[in-house]
Design a protein around this motif. Structure first.
Motif, short mmCIF file in Angstrom:
data_model
loop_
_atom_site.label_atom_id
_atom_site.label_comp_id
_atom_site.label_asym_id
_atom_site.label_seq_id
_atom_site.Cartn_x
_atom_site.Cartn_y
_atom_site.Cartn_z
N VAL A 25 -13.53 38.70 40.26
CA VAL A 25 -12.19 38.10 40.33
C VAL A 25 -11.23 39.04 41.03
O VAL A 25 -10.47 38.64 41.93
N ALA A 26 -11.24 40.30 40.63
CA ALA A 26 -10.34 41.28 41.23
C ALA A 26 -10.59 41.43 42.72
O ALA A 26 -9.64 41.51 43.52
N ALA A 27 -11.85 41.44 43.12
CA ALA A 27 -12.17 41.58 44.54
C ALA A 27 -11.65 40.38 45.35
O ALA A 27 -11.15 40.55 46.46
N ARG A 28 -11.76 39.18 44.76
CA ARG A 28 -11.27 37.98 45.48
C ARG A 28 -9.78 38.05 45.74
O ARG A 28 -9.29 37.51 46.74
N HIS A 29 -9.05 38.68 44.84
CA HIS A 29 -7.59 38.69 44.95
C HIS A 29 -7.03 40.06 45.33
O HIS A 29 -5.82 40.26 45.28
N ASN A 30 -7.92 40.97 45.73
CA ASN A 30 -7.49 42.32 46.10
C ASN A 30 -6.65 42.95 45.00
O ASN A 30 -5.61 43.58 45.25
N ALA A 31 -7.06 42.75 43.76
CA ALA A 31 -6.34 43.29 42.60
C ALA A 31 -6.97 44.59 42.15
O ALA A 31 -8.17 44.83 42.33
N LYS A 32 -6.16 45.44 41.56
CA LYS A 32 -6.63 46.72 41.02
C LYS A 32 -6.92 46.56 39.54
O LYS A 32 -6.18 45.87 38.82
N ILE A 33 -7.99 47.20 39.07
CA ILE A 33 -8.32 47.17 37.64
C ILE A 33 -8.07 48.55 37.04
O ILE A 33 -8.58 49.56 37.54
N ASN A 34 -7.29 48.60 35.97
CA ASN A 34 -7.14 49.80 35.16
C ASN A 34 -8.07 49.66 33.95
O ASN A 34 -7.83 48.81 33.09
N TYR A 35 -9.11 50.46 33.91
CA TYR A 35 -10.06 50.40 32.79
C TYR A 35 -9.49 51.19 31.62
O TYR A 35 -9.20 52.39 31.76
N TYR A 185 -4.89 37.76 28.37
CA TYR A 185 -6.06 36.89 28.38
C TYR A 185 -7.13 37.55 27.51
O TYR A 185 -7.63 38.62 27.87
N TRP A 186 -7.46 36.92 26.39
CA TRP A 186 -8.43 37.49 25.47
C TRP A 186 -9.76 36.74 25.57
O TRP A 186 -9.79 35.52 25.46
N GLY A 187 -10.81 37.50 25.79
CA GLY A 187 -12.15 36.92 25.76
C GLY A 187 -12.75 36.71 27.14
O GLY A 187 -12.05 36.37 28.10
N GLN A 188 -14.06 36.89 27.22
CA GLN A 188 -14.76 36.71 28.49
C GLN A 188 -14.66 35.27 29.00
O GLN A 188 -14.78 35.02 30.20
N ASP A 189 -14.39 34.32 28.09
CA ASP A 189 -14.27 32.92 28.50
C ASP A 189 -12.90 32.59 29.06
O ASP A 189 -12.63 31.42 29.38
N ARG A 190 -12.02 33.59 29.19
CA ARG A 190 -10.70 33.36 29.79
C ARG A 190 -10.59 33.92 31.19
O ARG A 190 -9.51 33.93 31.78
N LEU A 191 -11.70 34.37 31.74
CA LEU A 191 -11.64 34.93 33.10
C LEU A 191 -11.27 33.87 34.13
O LEU A 191 -10.59 34.18 35.12
N ALA A 192 -11.65 32.62 33.91
CA ALA A 192 -11.26 31.56 34.84
C ALA A 192 -9.75 31.37 34.82
O ALA A 192 -9.13 31.08 35.85
N TYR A 193 -9.14 31.54 33.63
CA TYR A 193 -7.68 31.42 33.52
C TYR A 193 -7.01 32.57 34.27
O TYR A 193 -5.98 32.38 34.94
#
Length: 203
Positions: A25-35, A185-193
């Motif tokens: 998802v992040a790659a599609r939107h050129n977003a940065k992830i802070n782990y 967004y909580w949960g792996q099932d909210r990644l589409a959101y």
């Protein structure tokens, strides 16, 4: 550039079942992830959420069913009762924290892959992620120096506690949790959101 704060716990099966979809998802939107590895048990205690063994037997049974269902739906192997769970998460936490901090020294390193390697080791490979050799192998397979997690462990644990404080302040109550633009967004099932939110932001 959108920034996603990713609150993860290396012993969470639902975090494992997210796979690498956040990174996609992040790659599609050129977003940065802070782990941000955080202490899920401290968050549970603060919110009055009982740990898994102390939950009602109906909730424990449903959790096992859900893990199997989600894994099957996503084509992922899982042992809902892994041999080395729970275990000490801190060696894995230190690995993720330092891999992110020193990623500029390891241009081929992939923090997302490392995080997933550690989760997979627990939930699909019957490995104990509290063992140094297991953590080192996960680091190496993600393009990092296997010894990176041994740098000043106390500093990593301080960041772990700070991440947990930030999680509590941001209304995080479970793992995985993703926060972008103050939206939780909580949960792996909210990644589409989350994906949809980022799409709207590009319109």
């Amino acid at each position: 550039m959108a920034v996603i704060d990713y609150y993860l716990f290396p012993l969470s099966p639902f975090t494992y079942l997210a796979g690498l979809r956040l990174e996609e998802v992040a790659a599609r939107h050129n977003a940065k992830i802070n782990y941000k590895p955080f202490d899920l048990m401290r968050v549970f205690a603060a919110h009055g959420t009982p740990p898994v063994p102390k939950r009602h037997e109906s909730r424990q049974a449903y959790r096992l069913q859900e893990l199997a269902r989600i894994a099957k739906m996503n084509g992922m192997p899982i042992n809902p009762r892994p041999a080395h769970w729970p275990t000490d998460p801190k060696p894995a936490v230190a690995a993720v924290i330092y891999a992110q901090e020193f990623s500029h020294e390891h241009p081929g390193g992939d923090v997302g892959k490392l995080s997933f390697n550690l989760l997979k080791a627990c939930w699909a490979e019957e490995k104990d992620i509290s063992h140094e050799s297991v953590v080192e192998k996960c680091l190496e397979d993600a393009g990092f120096d296997g010894g990176i997690a041994q740098r000043d462990l106390q500093s990593a644990f301080d960041i772990f506690e700070r991440n947990t404080d930030e999680a509590l302040a941001s209304n995080v109550f479970g793992a995985p949790t993703y926060i972008v633009d103050h939206e939780v967004y909580w949960g792996q099932d909210r990644l589409a959101y989350l994906d949809a939110h980022l799409t709207r932001g590009e319109a």
